[in-house]
Enzyme design. Structure first.
Site, short mmCIF file in Angstrom:
data_model
loop_
_atom_site.label_atom_id
_atom_site.label_comp_id
_atom_site.label_asym_id
_atom_site.label_seq_id
_atom_site.Cartn_x
_atom_site.Cartn_y
_atom_site.Cartn_z
N ASN A 6 0.81 -1.11 0.02
CA ASN A 6 0.01 -0.22 0.09
C ASN A 6 0.90 1.31 -0.06
O ASN A 6 1.58 1.54 1.05
CB ASN A 6 -0.93 -0.12 1.22
CG ASN A 6 -1.76 1.17 1.46
OD1 ASN A 6 -1.78 2.17 0.44
ND2 ASN A 6 -2.21 1.42 2.58
N HIS A 96 -9.43 1.15 4.77
CA HIS A 96 -8.14 1.38 5.41
C HIS A 96 -8.47 2.35 6.36
O HIS A 96 -9.15 3.16 6.58
CB HIS A 96 -7.23 2.03 4.49
CG HIS A 96 -5.72 1.87 5.12
ND1 HIS A 96 -5.40 2.90 5.90
CD2 HIS A 96 -4.74 1.13 5.10
CE1 HIS A 96 -4.05 2.80 6.36
NE2 HIS A 96 -3.59 1.60 5.75
N GLU A 98 -6.98 4.82 7.80
CA GLU A 98 -6.70 6.14 7.30
C GLU A 98 -7.79 6.82 6.69
O GLU A 98 -8.30 7.91 6.83
CB GLU A 98 -5.73 6.45 6.45
CG GLU A 98 -4.29 6.23 7.42
CD GLU A 98 -3.03 5.66 6.79
OE1 GLU A 98 -3.03 5.72 5.18
OE2 GLU A 98 -2.17 5.21 7.27
N GLU A 168 -5.47 -5.15 10.35
CA GLU A 168 -4.62 -3.91 10.49
C GLU A 168 -4.71 -3.29 11.71
O GLU A 168 -5.20 -2.35 11.94
CB GLU A 168 -4.48 -2.92 9.52
CG GLU A 168 -4.14 -3.52 7.96
CD GLU A 168 -3.40 -2.56 7.13
OE1 GLU A 168 -2.32 -2.80 6.56
OE2 GLU A 168 -4.01 -1.42 7.04
N GLY A 174 2.33 1.95 10.73
CA GLY A 174 3.29 3.29 10.63
C GLY A 174 3.93 3.45 11.97
O GLY A 174 4.60 4.82 12.03
N SER A 214 3.22 -2.15 10.32
CA SER A 214 4.88 -2.17 10.54
C SER A 214 5.42 -3.54 10.11
O SER A 214 6.33 -4.01 11.08
CB SER A 214 5.04 -1.84 12.13
OG SER A 214 4.71 -0.57 12.20
C1 PEP Z 1 -0.80 0.02 6.10
O1 PEP Z 1 -0.83 1.48 6.30
O2 PEP Z 1 -1.19 -0.67 5.36
C2 PEP Z 1 0.24 -0.38 6.60
C3 PEP Z 1 0.48 -1.55 7.10
O3 PEP Z 1 1.47 0.53 7.10
P1 PEP Z 1 2.96 0.20 7.57
O4 PEP Z 1 3.31 -1.15 6.96
O5 PEP Z 1 3.73 1.64 7.30
O6 PEP Z 1 2.69 0.04 9.15
#
Ligand code: PEP
Length: 260
Positions: A6, A96, A98, A168, A174, A214
């Site tokens: 992503n 997501h 966000e 997630e 992040g 992460s």
């Molecule tokens: C994401 O936003 O889908 C995600 C998993 O981000 P990150 O790997 O940077 O934590």
């Protein structure tokens, strides 16, 4: 195993094209046999057409980061499902955190988009996951179950390749702090059970439930080794071919280990 990137709102077109080309070349040139890994990248929508060309002939599928629930119309800035399929998309990320956090996207919105994706034969990658305070309050499981209930309502899934769920945990996105393998496995098992109730155990067994939050090359092996973790949705580590493919290499190692 599905290893999906992503890219969020990162890379301009030259950088995004170079990243896609480096991923495709890295898969091609590697000593590792990546044939058991399903790859996808989800770049910003303005890159999709160019990346469809850049990834032509590679095993990397193309996904979008969102889609509108309606066919077409006066929805300034939005992108429709037929626009996505017309530039080669096969997948679309929905819900997501966000989008939920910054655009107030609800489970009902995610549900409407999932129906629209299916109507256009796009595979929705539906994101679910709890906030930190919800986990601390002991509500993580009920939050995720409610998100699944809302997002999957009325969505018929006859075969496992029609749906991907991404767990997630919002506190892991992040932040550099991933879920532990046990936390991931526990929630993935809850999700698998939910999918089995909806679609039957056979279909549910094959639906990829990927972990996001992460994931990096150094922690991918332990996460991907869990029984119900079928891959990763990767944010920042997907922005460099080396780390993205590093995670995919760990996936290959896990699959080879499982095959004995
Ligand atoms: C994401 O936003 O889908 C995600 C998993 O981000 P990150 O790997 O940077 O934590």
């Amino acid at each position: 195993m599905l290893i999906a990137g992503n890219w969020k709102m990162n890379t301009d077109l030259p950088d995004g094209t170079a990243l896609a080309e480096n991923i495709a070349a890295g898969i091609d040139d590697a000593d590792v046999d990546f044939s058991a890994v399903d790859f996808a990248v989800c770049p910003p929508s303005v890159h999709l057409q160019a990346l469809n060309e850049a990834l032509d002939g590679s095993p990397v599928a193309l996904g979008a980061q969102d889609v509108h629930a309606e066919e077409e119309g006066a929805f300034t800035s939005d992108v429709s499902a037929s626009m996505l399929t017309s530039v080669g998309c096969t997948h679309v990320i929905l819900g997501h955190s966000e989008r939920r956090q910054y655009y107030d996207e609800t489970d009902a919105d995610v549900n409407a988009k999932a129906h629209q994706a299916h109507a256009h034969k796009l595979v929705p990658i539906i994101c679910v996951g709890e906030m930190l305070d919800q986990r601390k309050a002991g509500d993580a499981t009920s939050v995720v179950q409610a998100q699944l209930e809302g997002a999957l309502e009325g969505l018929s899934v006859d075969s496992a390749d029609e749906l991907v769920i991404a767990y997630e945990p919002v506190w892991a996105i992040g932040t550099g702090e991933s879920a532990t393998p046990a936390q991931a496995q526990d929630m993935h098992a809850v999700i698998r059970d939910d999918l089995a109730d909806r679609y039957g155990a056979d279909v549910a067994a094959g639906i990829p439930i990927v972990y996001g939050g992460s994931m990096k090359p150094w922690n991918a092996e332990e996460l991907l080794s869990e029984d119900d973790v079928d891959g990763g949705l990767i944010g920042s580590a997907s922005l460099e071919a080396e780390s993205f493919l590093g995670i995919a290499e760990e996936a290959v190692g896990v699959l080879e280990g499982a095959a004995g």
